[in-house]
Design a protein around this motif. Structure first.
Motif, short mmCIF file in Angstrom:
data_model
loop_
_atom_site.label_atom_id
_atom_site.label_comp_id
_atom_site.label_asym_id
_atom_site.label_seq_id
_atom_site.Cartn_x
_atom_site.Cartn_y
_atom_site.Cartn_z
N LEU A 179 0.82 -1.20 0.00
CA LEU A 179 0.00 0.00 0.00
C LEU A 179 0.86 1.26 0.00
O LEU A 179 0.51 2.27 -0.63
CB LEU A 179 -0.93 0.00 1.21
N ARG A 180 1.98 1.21 0.68
CA ARG A 180 2.89 2.37 0.67
C ARG A 180 3.36 2.66 -0.74
O ARG A 180 3.34 3.81 -1.19
CB ARG A 180 4.08 2.10 1.60
N GLU A 181 3.82 1.64 -1.47
CA GLU A 181 4.32 1.85 -2.82
C GLU A 181 3.20 2.25 -3.78
O GLU A 181 3.39 3.10 -4.66
CB GLU A 181 5.02 0.58 -3.33
N LEU A 182 2.02 1.64 -3.63
CA LEU A 182 0.89 2.01 -4.48
C LEU A 182 0.52 3.48 -4.30
O LEU A 182 0.30 4.21 -5.27
CB LEU A 182 -0.32 1.14 -4.15
N TRP A 184 1.78 -0.10 -12.55
CA TRP A 184 0.70 -0.19 -13.54
C TRP A 184 -0.65 0.08 -12.89
O TRP A 184 -1.48 0.80 -13.44
CB TRP A 184 0.73 -1.58 -14.18
N MET A 185 -0.88 -0.49 -11.71
CA MET A 185 -2.14 -0.25 -11.01
C MET A 185 -2.33 1.23 -10.69
O MET A 185 -3.41 1.79 -10.92
CB MET A 185 -2.18 -1.08 -9.72
N SER A 186 -1.30 1.87 -10.19
CA SER A 186 -1.40 3.29 -9.84
C SER A 186 -1.63 4.15 -11.08
O SER A 186 -2.45 5.07 -11.06
CB SER A 186 -0.14 3.74 -9.11
N ALA A 187 -0.90 3.85 -12.15
CA ALA A 187 -1.08 4.61 -13.39
C ALA A 187 -2.48 4.41 -13.95
O ALA A 187 -3.12 5.36 -14.43
CB ALA A 187 -0.02 4.19 -14.41
N SER A 188 -2.98 3.19 -13.89
CA SER A 188 -4.33 2.90 -14.39
C SER A 188 -5.38 3.64 -13.57
O SER A 188 -6.36 4.15 -14.13
CB SER A 188 -4.59 1.39 -14.34
N GLU A 189 -5.19 3.68 -12.27
CA GLU A 189 -6.13 4.39 -11.41
C GLU A 189 -6.17 5.88 -11.76
O GLU A 189 -7.20 6.55 -11.57
CB GLU A 189 -5.71 4.22 -9.95
N CYS A 190 -5.07 6.38 -12.32
CA CYS A 190 -4.98 7.80 -12.71
C CYS A 190 -5.29 8.00 -14.20
O CYS A 190 -5.18 9.13 -14.70
CB CYS A 190 -3.59 8.35 -12.41
N GLY A 201 2.37 10.40 -7.32
CA GLY A 201 3.24 10.85 -8.40
C GLY A 201 2.55 10.94 -9.75
O GLY A 201 2.98 11.71 -10.62
N PHE A 202 1.48 10.15 -9.94
CA PHE A 202 0.81 10.11 -11.24
C PHE A 202 -0.52 10.85 -11.25
O PHE A 202 -1.06 11.14 -12.33
CB PHE A 202 0.54 8.65 -11.64
#
Length: 392
Positions: A278-281, A321-327, A287-288
Motif C-alpha cells: 500500500l505504501r508503494e501504491l 501499472w495499477m497506480s497509473a491505471s487508477e490515474c 506521483g501520477f
C-alpha cells in the motif's frame, strides 16, 4: 558546444573526459565570469526571498516557478560552494563533493563526466543555447486521499495500455510523457557525490533539476515532486562508474516526477506485506495523480526501486501499472535489458486482452502474497501466478 563527443567548444578535443588546456582557458576566460556575474546579480535576480518547499501535510500542492536565469543563479552558488549548511535543509547543496573526488589518486570517471556536463550547461546558458522563455516549475504534491486495501481491491478502473521497451531509456519517451525519477527520499540522491545511477544521471544530463535539491527537503511517504521545464543539455553513455559525457544535447523541456521507493535491502520479503504494498501504491499514485505534463499523459518508467533498493521487478511493475491505471495513464516501461523483466510483455498482453481491472489485479497480487512460503522465490513467481489466475 556541438554534438560531437570529441568536441566540447569549437574544434578542440575533450579526450577521455579530461579538460585540455584550451577548454580550461576558454572556461576560465568566458564561462567563469558569466557564473560570477550570476552571483553578483542575485539581489536583482531574486527581488524576493525564495520560498522553500518543505513537508506540509495540510497542503495538497506547493509550487515554485524559476526563470532560466534564476535556476542558473542557484546553480552558480552551488558551483562556487556558496551555500552554508546552517542556511539550508541539509548538507550537500554545493559541488564540493564532486571536486574532492577528482583527486588524481582516485579514478572517478562519473564525477569527471558530471563536471563536464555542468561546464557545458553554464556555457549553453551563457550563449543563449537553451529555451530561455521556459520556466522551471517545481511542484511538491501531498496525497490528501490515501487509498487503502479496500479502495484498490474494489476499484473498477480498467488497466491502461502497457508498452514494454527492451531497449532505450526513459529519456527517449519525449516531452509528451511523464518521466519517472527513481528518487531518493532526499531528492537528487548522490548526484553531488559519487552516485551515478538512474536519478543521478537524470540530474546530470539536465542540471536544472539540481535546483530541487536546494528548495526541497526530505519527502514523506505520501509525497512526490513534479518538475517541468528542465531541459536535457548533455548526452551520455554508461552507468555508475562507466558514466561518461558524450557531447551536447538539444531537446525540448520535459516533465519529470520524483517518487522514492522503499529500501528493501536485506528485508526483501517485507515488500510482499500489505503495509509496504500500500505504501508503494500510494507513493506512485501521488506521483501520477495530476495533470502534468498533460492530463492522461503516459508514464515513462522502469525498474523503480529495484537494484540497490532490493525491490522485485515483477511486483514493482504491477504496482506502478495499477497506480497509473487508477490515474488514467498508460505506461511505457523500459526494462534496461534486465533479465528479471522476462515475461513482462506476455503477462501484460494477457491482462489487457482479458480486460482485467485494477481490483482484479489487486486481489490477485494480495492473494499471491498471502500464499508465499519461506522457501518460495516470489521475485520469479508473480507473473506465473497472474497467468494462471487470468488464463482461461
Amino acid at each position: 558546444a556541438t554534438g560531437n563527443p570529441n568536441q566540447f567548444w569549437g574544434e578542440y578535443n575533450f579526450n577521455n573526459q579530461f579538460i585540455d588546456s584550451y577548454i580550461g582557458g576558454w572556461f576560465l576566460g568566458h564561462t567563469v565570469p558569466y557564473i560570477v556575474n550570476l552571483i553578483l546579480e542575485l539581489q536583482d535576480t531574486f527581488p524576493e526571498e525564495i520560498p522553500l518547499l518543505s513537508y506540509n501535510p495540510d497542503v495538497a500542492e506547493q509550487s515554485l516557478s524559476l526563470s532560466k536565469k534564476q535556476a542558473a543563479s542557484l546553480l552558480a552558488c552551488s558551483f562556487f560552494c556558496s551555500f552554508a549548511s546552517q542556511c539550508a535543509f541539509k548538507l550537500g547543496l554545493n559541488f564540493d563533493g564532486i571536486y574532492f573526488s577528482l583527486n588524481k589518486s582516485i579514478k572517478n570517471n562519473q564525477n569527471t563526466a558530471k563536471l563536464c556536463m555542468i561546464m557545458n550547461y553554464f556555457e549553453r546558458c551563457r550563449t543563449g543555447q537553451c529555451h530561455q522563455d521556459e520556466p522551471i516549475i517545481i511542484k511538491r504534491l501531498y496525497g490528501m486521499k490515501y487509498l487503502n486495501k479496500n479502495n484498490w481491491c474494489f476499484s473498477e478502473a480498467k488497466l491502461s495500455n502497457f508498452t514494454v521497451n527492451e531497449t532505450g531509456s526513459i529519456n527517449d519517451a519525449g516531452a509528451e510523457a511523464l518521466h519517472v525519477d527513481f528518487a531518493n527520499k532526499w531528492i537528487g540522491g548522490g548526484v553531488l557525490r559519487r552516485g551515478a545511477v538512474q536519478e543521478e544521471i537524470m540530474f546530470s544530463i539536465a542540471p536544472e533539476l539540481l535546483t530541487t535539491i536546494i528548495v526541497c527537503d526530505v519527502m514523506g511517504d505520501r509525497e512526490a515532486i513534479v518538475i517541468s521545464g528542465a531541459e536535457c543539455f548533455n548526452l551520455h553513455t554508461g552507468y555508475s562508474r562507466s558514466f561518461q559525457f558524450m557531447g551536447n544535447c538539444v531537446g525540448s523541456p520535459e516533465c519529470r516526477v520524483a517518487i522514492d521507493a522503499t529500501r528493501f535491502t536485506g528485508i526483501q520479503r517485507k515488500q510482499y506485506t500489505d503495509d509496504y504494498i500500500l505504501r508503494e501504491l500510494n507513493k506512485a499514485y501521488v506521483g501520477f495523480n495530476h495533470g502534468y505534463p498533460t492530463a492522461g499523459a503516459a508514464v515513462a518508467t522502469g525498474n523503480w526501486g529495484c537494484g540497490a533498493f532490493g525491490g522485485h521487478i515483477q511486483l514493482k511493475s504491477m504496482l506502478q501499472w495499477m497506480s497509473a491505471s487508477e490515474c488514467g495513464r498508460p505506461v511505457i516501461y523500459y526494462t534496461f535489458g534486465d533479465e528479471n523483466c522476462q515475461g513482462m510483455a506476455d503477462v501484460t498482453k494477457l491482462l489487457l486482452e482479458k480486460e482485467v481491472t485494477v481490483y482484479q489485479l489487486a486481489n490477485a497480487i494480495f492473494d499471491f502474497c498471502n500464499q508465499i512460503e519461506p522457501r518460495d522465490k516470489p521475485e520469479k513467481d508473480l507473473y506465473i501466478h497472474l497467468k494462471d489466475s487470468f488464463y482461461d
